[in-house]
Scaffold this active site. Structure first.
Site, PDB file in Angstrom:
ATOM      1  N   ARG A 180      11.905  -2.224  10.801  1.00 15.72           N
ATOM      2  CA  ARG A 180      11.032  -1.475  11.492  1.00 15.72           C
ATOM      3  C   ARG A 180      10.593  -2.237  12.869  1.00 15.72           C
ATOM      4  O   ARG A 180      10.478  -3.293  12.883  1.00 15.72           O
ATOM      5  CB  ARG A 180       9.694  -1.340  10.437  1.00 15.72           C
ATOM      6  CG  ARG A 180       9.151  -0.111  10.158  1.00 15.72           C
ATOM      7  CD  ARG A 180       8.068  -0.363   9.030  1.00 15.72           C
ATOM      8  NE  ARG A 180       6.817  -0.715   9.890  1.00 15.72           N
ATOM      9  CZ  ARG A 180       5.679  -0.642   9.115  1.00 15.72           C
ATOM     10  NH1 ARG A 180       5.475  -0.053   7.794  1.00 15.72           N
ATOM     11  NH2 ARG A 180       4.453  -1.041   9.870  1.00 15.72           N
ATOM     12  N   LYS A 233       0.950  -1.222  -0.184  1.00 12.21           N
ATOM     13  CA  LYS A 233      -0.025  -0.043  -0.025  1.00 12.21           C
ATOM     14  C   LYS A 233       0.884   1.309  -0.042  1.00 12.21           C
ATOM     15  O   LYS A 233       0.640   2.008  -0.773  1.00 12.21           O
ATOM     16  CB  LYS A 233      -1.067   0.064   1.199  1.00 12.21           C
ATOM     17  CG  LYS A 233      -2.019  -0.751   1.373  1.00 12.21           C
ATOM     18  CD  LYS A 233      -2.849  -0.371   2.477  1.00 12.21           C
ATOM     19  CE  LYS A 233      -2.340  -0.104   3.719  1.00 12.21           C
ATOM     20  NZ  LYS A 233      -1.918  -1.273   4.369  1.00 12.21           N
ATOM     21  N   ARG A 288      -0.760  -8.093  13.270  1.00 11.01           N
ATOM     22  CA  ARG A 288      -1.231  -7.320  12.354  1.00 11.01           C
ATOM     23  C   ARG A 288      -2.090  -7.737  11.386  1.00 11.01           C
ATOM     24  O   ARG A 288      -2.866  -7.344  10.971  1.00 11.01           O
ATOM     25  CB  ARG A 288       0.005  -6.464  11.795  1.00 11.01           C
ATOM     26  CG  ARG A 288       0.181  -5.117  12.494  1.00 11.01           C
ATOM     27  CD  ARG A 288       1.732  -4.675  12.510  1.00 11.01           C
ATOM     28  NE  ARG A 288       2.060  -4.316  11.150  1.00 11.01           N
ATOM     29  CZ  ARG A 288       3.349  -4.455  10.469  1.00 11.01           C
ATOM     30  NH1 ARG A 288       4.041  -5.355  11.138  1.00 11.01           N
ATOM     31  NH2 ARG A 288       3.365  -4.247   9.404  1.00 11.01           N
ATOM     32  N   ARG A 290      11.213  -7.084   4.647  1.00 10.12           N
ATOM     33  CA  ARG A 290      11.316  -5.926   4.878  1.00 10.12           C
ATOM     34  C   ARG A 290      12.188  -5.540   6.309  1.00 10.12           C
ATOM     35  O   ARG A 290      12.726  -4.729   6.387  1.00 10.12           O
ATOM     36  CB  ARG A 290       9.798  -5.264   4.993  1.00 10.12           C
ATOM     37  CG  ARG A 290      10.094  -3.875   5.136  1.00 10.12           C
ATOM     38  CD  ARG A 290       8.827  -3.007   4.859  1.00 10.12           C
ATOM     39  NE  ARG A 290       7.784  -3.139   5.981  1.00 10.12           N
ATOM     40  CZ  ARG A 290       6.675  -2.837   6.028  1.00 10.12           C
ATOM     41  NH1 ARG A 290       6.058  -2.350   4.939  1.00 10.12           N
ATOM     42  NH2 ARG A 290       5.692  -2.927   7.044  1.00 10.12           N
TER      43      ARG A 290
HETATM   44  P1  ADP Z   1       0.740  -1.797   7.950  1.00 11.17           P
HETATM   45  O1  ADP Z   1      -0.263  -1.629   7.170  1.00 11.17           O
HETATM   46  O2  ADP Z   1       2.218  -2.394   7.176  1.00 11.17           O
HETATM   47  O3  ADP Z   1       0.674  -2.569   9.248  1.00 11.17           O
HETATM   48  P2  ADP Z   1       0.881   1.075   8.804  1.00 11.17           P
HETATM   49  O4  ADP Z   1       1.808   1.923   8.642  1.00 11.17           O
HETATM   50  O5  ADP Z   1      -0.258   1.313   7.943  1.00 11.17           O
HETATM   51  O6  ADP Z   1       1.432  -0.320   8.656  1.00 11.17           O
HETATM   52  O7  ADP Z   1       0.327   0.970  10.100  1.00 11.17           O
HETATM   53  C1  ADP Z   1       1.508   1.002  11.379  1.00 11.17           C
HETATM   54  C2  ADP Z   1       0.838   0.950  12.895  1.00 11.17           C
HETATM   55  O8  ADP Z   1       0.134   2.345  13.013  1.00 11.17           O
HETATM   56  C3  ADP Z   1      -0.425   0.151  13.129  1.00 11.17           C
HETATM   57  O9  ADP Z   1      -0.219  -1.384  13.072  1.00 11.17           O
HETATM   58  C4  ADP Z   1      -1.300   0.719  14.027  1.00 11.17           C
HETATM   59  O10 ADP Z   1      -0.515   0.341  15.287  1.00 11.17           O
HETATM   60  C5  ADP Z   1      -1.108   2.191  13.865  1.00 11.17           C
HETATM   61  N1  ADP Z   1      -2.139   2.733  12.917  1.00 11.17           N
HETATM   62  C6  ADP Z   1      -1.976   3.131  11.622  1.00 11.17           C
HETATM   63  N2  ADP Z   1      -3.115   3.520  11.279  1.00 11.17           N
HETATM   64  C7  ADP Z   1      -4.135   3.215  12.011  1.00 11.17           C
HETATM   65  C8  ADP Z   1      -5.452   3.601  12.145  1.00 11.17           C
HETATM   66  N3  ADP Z   1      -6.181   4.082  11.118  1.00 11.17           N
HETATM   67  N4  ADP Z   1      -6.048   3.261  13.166  1.00 11.17           N
HETATM   68  C9  ADP Z   1      -5.514   2.885  14.103  1.00 11.17           C
HETATM   69  N5  ADP Z   1      -3.989   2.539  14.276  1.00 11.17           N
HETATM   70  C10 ADP Z   1      -3.432   2.870  13.013  1.00 11.17           C
END
Ligand code: ADP
Length: 213
Positions: A146, A26, A157, A140
């Site tokens: 990360r 994404k 996740r 990754r």
């Molecule tokens: P990925 O989709 O690879 O898990 P993201 O960068 O989208 O990574 O999100 C990383 C983390 O940030 C999530 O696991 C969560 O802890 C937090 N996060 C991101 N977006 C949201 C959201 N819309 N609501 C709640 N937590 C979020």
């Protein structure tokens, strides 16, 4: 031809969401789409990571939650998105990446966009096999380090996504906004698929599909 040559290959603004399981690519595709449409790619994950790195008050509050792969509370996440969408660069549109992820966030976003008179135009969903995704994220983890890319956090996740976020996609399908795109393949290949699908839906300009990098 437009005399505005610098803008000539930029598609018009658009109001988009991109969804998909963790590791589906994404973030990478969101940056490309943002560049193509001249709109900001608003990634809640990136915003949280920025705050964590800079040890802001918000960063300190969310650090442990993000590291565990859990969701940050809706109230906090909603507030961050609302203020980001108020910034000048979002006036012509935006691509939300990683938001909304819960039903409460969907309702909040609906109300926010209605108030602004800026309804969503499309929701792009990247579709990919779960085991392939876990393999990608593990790779990754080795490359980028990360904090939430340990195998345990990665699996967690994926579970949280399937439980909390996957059902929301159905809501957008019912609204006729959902565009499914196969997320397996190279960055350019997937990017071209997205451009073609958006164009087929009447979003973006004729040359947006040929924009590379
Ligand atoms: P990925 O989709 O690879 O898990 P993201 O960068 O989208 O990574 O999100 C990383 C983390 O940030 C999530 O696991 C969560 O802890 C937090 N996060 C991101 N977006 C949201 C959201 N819309 N609501 C709640 N937590 C979020």
């Amino acid at each position: 031809m437009s005399t505005n040559t610098a803008e000539s290959n930029i598609a018009r603004g658009a109001r988009l969401l991109i969804v998909g399981p963790p590791g589906a690519g994404k973030g990478t595709q969101a940056k490309r789409i943002g560049a193509t449409f001249g709109i900001p790619d608003v990634s809640t994950g990136d915003i949280f990571r920025f705050h964590i790195t800079h040890e802001t008050e918000l960063g300190l509050r969310v650090k442990a939650i993000v590291a565990a792969g859990d969701y940050v509370p809706d109230s906090l996440t909603n507030e961050i998105v609302a203020s980001r969408l108020d910034e000048a660069d979002a006036a012509n549109g935006f691509l939300l990446d990683g938001y909304p992820r819960t039903l409460e966030q969907v309702h909040y976003l609906d109300a926010l966009l209605e108030k602004k008179g800026q309804p969503l135009e499309a929701v792009i969903r990247l579709v990919a096999d779960q085991e392939e995704l876990i393999a990608r994220l593990t790779k990754r983890a080795h490359e980028q380090g990360r904090a939430d890319d340990t195998e345990e956090a990665i699996r967690h996740r994926q579970e949280v996504y399937l439980r909390e976020t996957a059902p929301l996609v159905e809501l957008y399908r019912e609204r006729g906004l959902l565009i499914d795109v196969d997320g397996l393949g190279g960055v350019d290949e997937v990017g071209d698929r997205i451009s073609a699908a958006l164009q087929a839906a009447g979003i973006g300009s004729a040359d947006s599909a040929t924009l590379a990098s």
